[in-house]
Scaffold this motif. Structure first.
Motif, PDB file in Angstrom:
ATOM      1  N   UNK A   1      45.175  32.104  29.374  1.00 22.63           N
ATOM      2  CA  UNK A   1      44.389  32.707  28.305  1.00 22.63           C
ATOM      3  C   UNK A   1      43.418  31.670  27.741  1.00 22.63           C
ATOM      4  N   UNK A   2      42.227  32.129  27.386  1.00 24.63           N
ATOM      5  CA  UNK A   2      41.262  31.242  26.765  1.00 24.63           C
ATOM      6  C   UNK A   2      40.344  30.526  27.732  1.00 24.63           C
ATOM      7  N   UNK A   3      40.584  30.689  29.039  1.00 23.78           N
ATOM      8  CA  UNK A   3      39.678  30.066  30.006  1.00 23.78           C
ATOM      9  C   UNK A   3      38.326  30.777  30.011  1.00 23.78           C
ATOM     10  N   UNK A   4      37.312  30.068  30.461  1.00 23.30           N
ATOM     11  CA  UNK A   4      35.932  30.540  30.346  1.00 23.30           C
ATOM     12  C   UNK A   4      35.358  30.924  31.707  1.00 23.30           C
ATOM     13  N   UNK A   5      34.663  32.049  31.743  1.00 24.36           N
ATOM     14  CA  UNK A   5      33.982  32.475  32.964  1.00 24.36           C
ATOM     15  C   UNK A   5      32.642  31.747  33.077  1.00 24.36           C
ATOM     16  N   UNK A   6      32.370  31.220  34.278  1.00 29.66           N
ATOM     17  CA  UNK A   6      31.101  30.539  34.563  1.00 29.66           C
ATOM     18  C   UNK A   6      30.532  31.151  35.838  1.00 29.66           C
ATOM     19  N   UNK A   7      29.281  31.526  35.816  1.00 27.90           N
ATOM     20  CA  UNK A   7      28.661  32.211  36.959  1.00 27.90           C
ATOM     21  C   UNK A   7      28.770  31.397  38.242  1.00 27.90           C
ATOM     22  N   UNK A   8      28.756  30.069  38.121  1.00 25.99           N
ATOM     23  CA  UNK A   8      28.843  29.192  39.296  1.00 25.99           C
ATOM     24  C   UNK A   8      30.280  28.779  39.572  1.00 25.99           C
ATOM     25  N   UNK A   9      30.933  28.191  38.577  1.00 27.60           N
ATOM     26  CA  UNK A   9      32.270  27.615  38.795  1.00 27.60           C
ATOM     27  C   UNK A   9      33.329  28.671  39.121  1.00 27.60           C
ATOM     28  N   UNK A  10      33.223  29.837  38.475  1.00 26.33           N
ATOM     29  CA  UNK A  10      34.208  30.893  38.734  1.00 26.33           C
ATOM     30  C   UNK A  10      34.122  31.388  40.172  1.00 26.33           C
ATOM     31  N   UNK A  11      32.910  31.503  40.699  1.00 29.72           N
ATOM     32  CA  UNK A  11      32.723  31.919  42.092  1.00 29.72           C
ATOM     33  C   UNK A  11      33.158  30.815  43.054  1.00 29.72           C
ATOM     34  N   UNK A  12      32.871  29.558  42.691  1.00 30.71           N
ATOM     35  CA  UNK A  12      33.280  28.434  43.536  1.00 30.71           C
ATOM     36  C   UNK A  12      34.791  28.351  43.621  1.00 30.71           C
ATOM     37  N   UNK A  13      35.460  28.579  42.498  1.00 25.47           N
ATOM     38  CA  UNK A  13      36.930  28.593  42.442  1.00 25.47           C
ATOM     39  C   UNK A  13      37.481  29.601  43.443  1.00 25.47           C
ATOM     40  N   UNK A  14      36.916  30.811  43.420  1.00 26.15           N
ATOM     41  CA  UNK A  14      37.364  31.854  44.351  1.00 26.15           C
ATOM     42  C   UNK A  14      37.043  31.496  45.797  1.00 26.15           C
ATOM     43  N   UNK A  15      35.893  30.889  46.022  1.00 24.54           N
ATOM     44  CA  UNK A  15      35.493  30.519  47.375  1.00 24.54           C
ATOM     45  C   UNK A  15      36.455  29.513  47.978  1.00 24.54           C
ATOM     46  N   UNK A  16      36.926  28.582  47.166  1.00 24.54           N
ATOM     47  CA  UNK A  16      37.888  27.587  47.644  1.00 24.54           C
ATOM     48  C   UNK A  16      39.203  28.266  48.027  1.00 24.54           C
TER      49      UNK A  16
END
Length: 311
Positions: free
Chosen positions: A84-99
């Motif tokens: 809870x409380x984590x932040x969505x980032x257009x770049x980092x959130x997608x990179x996280x999923x890509x990894x």
């Protein structure tokens, strides 16, 4: 000097263990350039496709898949989508999923320096190591054979560069990782001649994968070195012996720090046994130093002219 002395008087099974440990060092040398090159390419491709950020930390990112309502990582407890409380980032959130998607077992390691994820390709590589810490394995050169093998096995993007079909269990790269563990987690520090020969052959098979490694200069140089220690008896210096034992200690320590609770007791026991073996080995070396400086034993030492054969 002690490092110039040889350990010919040591048991054959112990000498075989040292040979196996030396072979692992050559395996690391042979895989390092290959692994780093592929990692650099994949890291660059992701940055070009998704973009760069560098402001977010791994701990604070909310993965893109969190919006879908279900976790895509195998071990949900290790995924940020539960926080809870984590932040969505257009770049980092997608990179996280890509990894996660690029990980063969969809279960990346997040013990990385997130500040360098977009600028340092090896922080990206660490996501595909089975075990590591933020402060270790931060360059390809300091990453041991086991972690290099983990990156190759776990990174789906390596498959296109390999003739071997990676299945994570029976392929030659996975077998080599088991070989590494068998050598460096051996508390008795002993191998039979058949065992060390089989282990060294497995290392050679990895480095002779027909797609890229067969024509890789560093890999084939390593093949030559491993073939030599497999087929030729040589003098093992006390310096090499000490290095082999300390390598085993570092391996056990590294595993112990990240292993599950059920394995910690076994790991501690193995580490204690290796520490005692080291002390006994060094004591025996000191007691058995040849008095005659010319009595260095038969064969050659690693690092010397390999054209000099055992007498």
């Amino acid at each position: 000097m002690a490092t110039a002395q040889t350990i010919c008087y040591r048991s054959d099974s112990y000498r075989n263990w040292v040979r196996g440990s030396v072979g692992l060092g050559y395996l690391q040398e042979g895989l390092q350039v290959f692994a780093e090159t592929i990692v650099q390419t994949e890291h660059r491709n992701i940055l070009q496709r998704i973009g760069k950020c560098g402001k977010c930390s791994i701990e604070s990112i909310m993965p893109a898949h969190a919006k879908q309502g279900h976790c895509i990582q195998k071990n949900r407890r290790r995924c940020n989508c539960t926080k809870k409380g984590n932040i969505y980032c257009a770049v980092c959130s997608k990179t996280y999923d890509e990894i996660i998607i690029q990980h063969r077992f969809i279960d990346p390691n997040w013990e990385i320096d997130s500040a360098g994820l977009f600028s340092d390709h090896w922080q990206f590589a660490k996501c595909f190591m089975t075990t590591t810490k933020k402060e270790s394995n931060n360059t390809a050169a300091e990453t041991d054979a086991a972690c290099l093998l983990s990156i190759i096995i776990n990174g789906n993007f390596f498959q296109a560069e390999l003739d071997t079909i990676i299945d994570g269990e029976n392929d030659i790269f996975s077998q080599a990782k088991k070989v590494r563990n068998a050598i460096l987690h051996s508390s008795k520090l002993e191998l039979t001649e058949d065992e060390v020969t089989e282990y060294l052959k497995t290392m050679i098979d990895v480095l002779q994968d027909r797609k890229v490694l067969m024509n890789d200069k560093a890999a084939q140089t390593a093949v030559t070195k491993i073939t030599y220690i497999m087929n030729t008896k040589f003098v093992i210096t006390t310096g090499i012996e000490k290095s082999a034992i300390e390598s085993a200690q570092r391996s056990i320590k590294g595993t112990g720090e990240l292993c599950e609770n059920g394995l910690k007791e076994l790991t501690s026991q193995s580490l204690a046994e290796i520490s005692r073996a080291k002390e006994d080995a060094i004591d025996e070396i000191e007691k058995n130093k040849p008095k005659d400086r010319n009595a260095s034993g038969a064969g050659i030492a690693i690092g010397q002219d390999t054209k000099t054969k055992e007498q």
